[in-house]
Write a protein that holds these residues in place. Sequence first.
Motif, PDB file in Angstrom:
ATOM      1  N   PHE A   1      24.377 -35.106 -52.913  1.00 16.79           N
ATOM      2  CA  PHE A   1      24.161 -36.270 -53.768  1.00 16.79           C
ATOM      3  C   PHE A   1      23.542 -37.447 -53.029  1.00 16.79           C
ATOM      4  N   ALA A   2      23.736 -37.536 -51.722  1.00 21.76           N
ATOM      5  CA  ALA A   2      23.142 -38.636 -50.963  1.00 21.76           C
ATOM      6  C   ALA A   2      21.712 -38.282 -50.575  1.00 21.76           C
ATOM      7  N   SER A   3      20.805 -39.215 -50.760  1.00 23.36           N
ATOM      8  CA  SER A   3      19.456 -39.054 -50.230  1.00 23.36           C
ATOM      9  C   SER A   3      19.495 -39.367 -48.740  1.00 23.36           C
ATOM     10  N   SER A   4      18.433 -39.010 -48.035  1.00 26.73           N
ATOM     11  CA  SER A   4      18.421 -39.298 -46.604  1.00 26.73           C
ATOM     12  C   SER A   4      17.006 -39.502 -46.096  1.00 26.73           C
ATOM     13  N   VAL A   5      16.928 -40.282 -45.031  1.00 28.32           N
ATOM     14  CA  VAL A   5      15.672 -40.517 -44.320  1.00 28.32           C
ATOM     15  C   VAL A   5      15.926 -40.143 -42.876  1.00 28.32           C
ATOM     16  N   GLY A   6      15.034 -39.369 -42.284  1.00 33.24           N
ATOM     17  CA  GLY A   6      15.306 -38.995 -40.911  1.00 33.24           C
ATOM     18  C   GLY A   6      14.131 -38.422 -40.159  1.00 33.24           C
ATOM     19  N   LYS A   7      14.373 -38.254 -38.874  1.00 31.59           N
ATOM     20  CA  LYS A   7      13.428 -37.585 -37.976  1.00 31.59           C
ATOM     21  C   LYS A   7      13.560 -36.089 -38.225  1.00 31.59           C
ATOM     22  N   ALA A   8      12.472 -35.468 -38.645  1.00 35.72           N
ATOM     23  CA  ALA A   8      12.524 -34.064 -39.031  1.00 35.72           C
ATOM     24  C   ALA A   8      12.149 -33.127 -37.899  1.00 35.72           C
ATOM     25  N   ILE A   9      11.452 -33.629 -36.903  1.00 32.67           N
ATOM     26  CA  ILE A   9      10.923 -32.771 -35.844  1.00 32.67           C
ATOM     27  C   ILE A   9      11.977 -32.532 -34.774  1.00 32.67           C
ATOM     28  N   ILE A  10      12.151 -31.262 -34.405  1.00 30.95           N
ATOM     29  CA  ILE A  10      13.080 -30.863 -33.352  1.00 30.95           C
ATOM     30  C   ILE A  10      12.268 -30.470 -32.120  1.00 30.95           C
ATOM     31  N   GLY A  11      12.729 -30.893 -30.939  1.00 27.31           N
ATOM     32  CA  GLY A  11      12.024 -30.469 -29.737  1.00 27.31           C
ATOM     33  C   GLY A  11      11.869 -31.571 -28.721  1.00 27.31           C
ATOM     34  N   PHE A  12      10.962 -31.342 -27.772  1.00 25.76           N
ATOM     35  CA  PHE A  12      10.903 -32.179 -26.583  1.00 25.76           C
ATOM     36  C   PHE A  12       9.584 -32.921 -26.426  1.00 25.76           C
ATOM     37  N   ASP A  13       8.977 -33.266 -27.549  1.00 29.87           N
ATOM     38  CA  ASP A  13       7.782 -34.111 -27.462  1.00 29.87           C
ATOM     39  C   ASP A  13       8.157 -35.427 -26.786  1.00 29.87           C
ATOM     40  N   ALA A  14       7.476 -35.743 -25.685  1.00 33.48           N
ATOM     41  CA  ALA A  14       7.873 -36.886 -24.854  1.00 33.48           C
ATOM     42  C   ALA A  14       7.851 -38.195 -25.623  1.00 33.48           C
ATOM     43  N   ALA A  15       6.804 -38.417 -26.421  1.00 35.30           N
ATOM     44  CA  ALA A  15       6.677 -39.679 -27.155  1.00 35.30           C
ATOM     45  C   ALA A  15       7.820 -39.841 -28.160  1.00 35.30           C
ATOM     46  N   LEU A  16       8.175 -38.751 -28.846  1.00 36.81           N
ATOM     47  CA  LEU A  16       9.260 -38.829 -29.824  1.00 36.81           C
ATOM     48  C   LEU A  16      10.617 -38.994 -29.144  1.00 36.81           C
ATOM     49  N   LEU A  17      10.778 -38.352 -27.998  1.00 41.43           N
ATOM     50  CA  LEU A  17      12.027 -38.543 -27.264  1.00 41.43           C
ATOM     51  C   LEU A  17      12.194 -39.999 -26.862  1.00 41.43           C
ATOM     52  N   ARG A  18      11.134 -40.626 -26.370  1.00 40.77           N
ATOM     53  CA  ARG A  18      11.228 -42.039 -25.977  1.00 40.77           C
ATOM     54  C   ARG A  18      11.534 -42.911 -27.200  1.00 40.77           C
ATOM     55  N   LYS A  19      10.874 -42.630 -28.329  1.00 37.79           N
ATOM     56  CA  LYS A  19      11.048 -43.467 -29.521  1.00 37.79           C
ATOM     57  C   LYS A  19      12.454 -43.336 -30.094  1.00 37.79           C
ATOM     58  N   TYR A  20      12.977 -42.105 -30.099  1.00 35.37           N
ATOM     59  CA  TYR A  20      14.271 -41.855 -30.739  1.00 35.37           C
ATOM     60  C   TYR A  20      15.391 -41.693 -29.713  1.00 35.37           C
ATOM     61  N   GLN A  21      15.322 -42.493 -28.677  1.00 32.33           N
ATOM     62  CA  GLN A  21      16.412 -42.657 -27.702  1.00 32.33           C
ATOM     63  C   GLN A  21      16.824 -41.334 -27.054  1.00 32.33           C
ATOM     64  N   GLU A  22      15.822 -40.487 -26.773  1.00 31.74           N
ATOM     65  CA  GLU A  22      16.009 -39.233 -26.038  1.00 31.74           C
ATOM     66  C   GLU A  22      16.837 -38.192 -26.794  1.00 31.74           C
ATOM     67  N   ILE A  23      16.822 -38.269 -28.127  1.00 29.32           N
ATOM     68  CA  ILE A  23      17.499 -37.248 -28.934  1.00 29.32           C
ATOM     69  C   ILE A  23      16.474 -36.191 -29.344  1.00 29.32           C
ATOM     70  N   PRO A  24      16.674 -34.925 -28.954  1.00 26.57           N
ATOM     71  CA  PRO A  24      15.708 -33.884 -29.325  1.00 26.57           C
ATOM     72  C   PRO A  24      15.998 -33.247 -30.682  1.00 26.57           C
ATOM     73  N   TYR A  25      17.075 -33.650 -31.334  1.00 25.40           N
ATOM     74  CA  TYR A  25      17.487 -33.023 -32.581  1.00 25.40           C
ATOM     75  C   TYR A  25      16.845 -33.707 -33.788  1.00 25.40           C
ATOM     76  N   SER A  26      16.927 -33.014 -34.940  1.00 17.73           N
ATOM     77  CA  SER A  26      16.634 -33.688 -36.203  1.00 17.73           C
ATOM     78  C   SER A  26      17.852 -34.538 -36.547  1.00 17.73           C
ATOM     79  N   LEU A  27      17.605 -35.728 -37.075  1.00 21.62           N
ATOM     80  CA  LEU A  27      18.702 -36.660 -37.325  1.00 21.62           C
ATOM     81  C   LEU A  27      18.276 -37.632 -38.407  1.00 21.62           C
ATOM     82  N   GLY A  28      19.216 -38.085 -39.230  1.00 20.83           N
ATOM     83  CA  GLY A  28      18.847 -39.003 -40.294  1.00 20.83           C
ATOM     84  C   GLY A  28      19.966 -39.941 -40.669  1.00 20.83           C
ATOM     85  N   ILE A  29      19.680 -40.824 -41.626  1.00 25.18           N
ATOM     86  CA  ILE A  29      20.698 -41.708 -42.184  1.00 25.18           C
ATOM     87  C   ILE A  29      20.802 -41.438 -43.681  1.00 25.18           C
TER      88      ILE A  29
END
Length: 671
Positions: free
Chosen positions: A108-136
């Motif tokens: 029932f809850a909608s969500s917004v999140g980072k969908a990409i999983i993995g070790f792309d360096a730029a995304l790791l830096r942007k999302y505080q070194e989390i390699p997982y998919s994660l949302g709010i």
Amino acid sequence: MQFEREFFYDEVRDGFYIPGIMKRAWGAELTILSEVDRICKKYDISYYADGGTLLGAVRDGQFIPWDDDLDIMMLREDYNRFVQVVQQELPEEMSFYSFEVCKEYETFASSVGKAIIGFDAALLRKYQEIPYSLGIDIFVLDALSNDPEDEEYRNTIWELFLEILKFLDKDKKRESFNQALKEIENLFDLHFDKGKKLKPQIYRLLYQLFQEFNEAGGDYLANMPYYAFKGTCKFPRSAFKKTRWIPFHGMQLPIPADYDAILRSEYTDYHKKVRSIGEHDYPCLRAKEKELHDISQGKWDLHYHFSDKDLVHYEIQNFRDLAMSMAEAFTVLQKQLFEYYHEGDIHSCLLGLASMQEKAILFGNAIEQKKGKGTESVSILEQYCDALYHAHEALMAIVELNVNEIDEQGRRNEMHFPMDFSSALQKEMQRTLKKPSYYLKKLNTALKKEFKKQVVFLPHSAKHFESLRPLVDALLEAGDTECKIIPIPYYDRYGDGSLKEMHYEGEDFPKEYEITDYRNYNFATELPDCIVINSPYDQFNPVWMVDPHYFSGELKQYTKKLVYIPWFVTDEINPKEKEDGKAFRIMDYYVNLPGLFHSDLSIVQSEGMKKAYLSKITEFAGKDIRKKMSKKISGAGSCLLGEKEGQGVKEVVSCFRRFLFASNKNLVSKA
């Protein structure tokens, strides 16, 4: 978003252990929220902190320690506007999930999140070194009708849905399930498509039912899933007339002006801290870690896997052991010398005296190399050598006298007693042979003073030294051990596990302690009697790690006894209590680690926590390992984190000293 590096380190707050990887998840969620905030401000869309996020923001100005997600809420009219613009505004690595964009949506809850999983360096830096998919999560508030009959009718329908949902994932053949399904089809004049998944169809129908009275604009709003099935989360519309902005981890977070009405509806007494709240499995990161592990085909695994060999600790002898053994050997040789003398074996006596003198010289040279010149033990050894020399000379004089007498008789001398010489001369000879024993007693005392048991403390952080400080102070005061405090370097880590910058805090330690530079201490040469660590992680903390030279698996090769004392104290944990469920699950992050299993003794905060540790060990490694570990864990550590005196300190010191001075045969039983 930018955070201070200290934000991401493991900590204990409100008696609850927060692993560093959870801090990174918080950081990533705040980064995602910053994107939502940007979009909402651009289009003048209101949103508010919700659930545990609102509770933490109001009560503490930060995340609740045992919360692992970030929730916001929107009124339906604001949410509808958000849906229209969100997908075009999000960066490409982020996605929006909801009933509006996904036909198969099942929550029932909608969500917004980072969908990409993995070790792309730029995304790791942007999302505080989390390699997982994660949302709010985004919860939408819909209107309740002002007419009680409307809500009573809707409640009747909800009960039918509840009957369906109760058995949806279990047994669809139940008569009550099929009956409820038919009633809903008749009520809404529809037919469920049995060829497709039933759950999304039911959820979508409920989602429409939640919005039934929005146009009427009732006085109350509700988070409908919680209101429908739990009777909570009913809020006065007036609570949202104004918005307040409060600090939250470096950003300003919007909350309803009348947040008290919101929190009382959801939590009743929200000032009381309750750890059992939360609807999903905690921590959510476990599922994320498994997802990445599977995608990487096992190449990504930051979890320690127990091995029986980790409990093995082979015997090690250091210079102190050799020195004390040498002193004991001299005593044995001295007794043997008297046996030769009383047996009349003068030849063996002379050889023994010469051999003892040679060994004493070599021993003295070794001590000088280790301790430098001018030591008391070397001075005593020199006197000991003189005494041996005099004994040898006195014995040779008697032998020469005996040889002369035998030669006059024309017989061969075999340097053997008994010989015919005066009792006065015999007494003098015995006194001469006993003289070295006097120096051996003095040598033993001097060696114990000069070669105290050496205990090496290896904290990495000046802050975490507080957990070791009471024991250090007590040992220094006792004066019968040599304590070395050696701060060790540590590294921050990137999201892929590689190392970032190194940190060394040696200059930050209390100035009243003598600090040894880690670069000037050779473990292979020193082989300390005991090493005390307060970091159990080795390479299995994804956020930071000590230099690999100081992993527990490495250290136990260089010491007779390895001791682990945690740097932290938590509230007591009872695995059987629901309130402690999250705390027990989070123990995975500080119990299932190599430092605990490599150590010969671990001193935890209490007997109660020892039981919790053993319960976690049973869950992790099995009952047989629990039995072995039970002997290696002490619950005496009630003085952890800086208690300077009192019963807690006495218990820890007593436990530690029994362990330190125990023979290796009794190592486990006396610990």
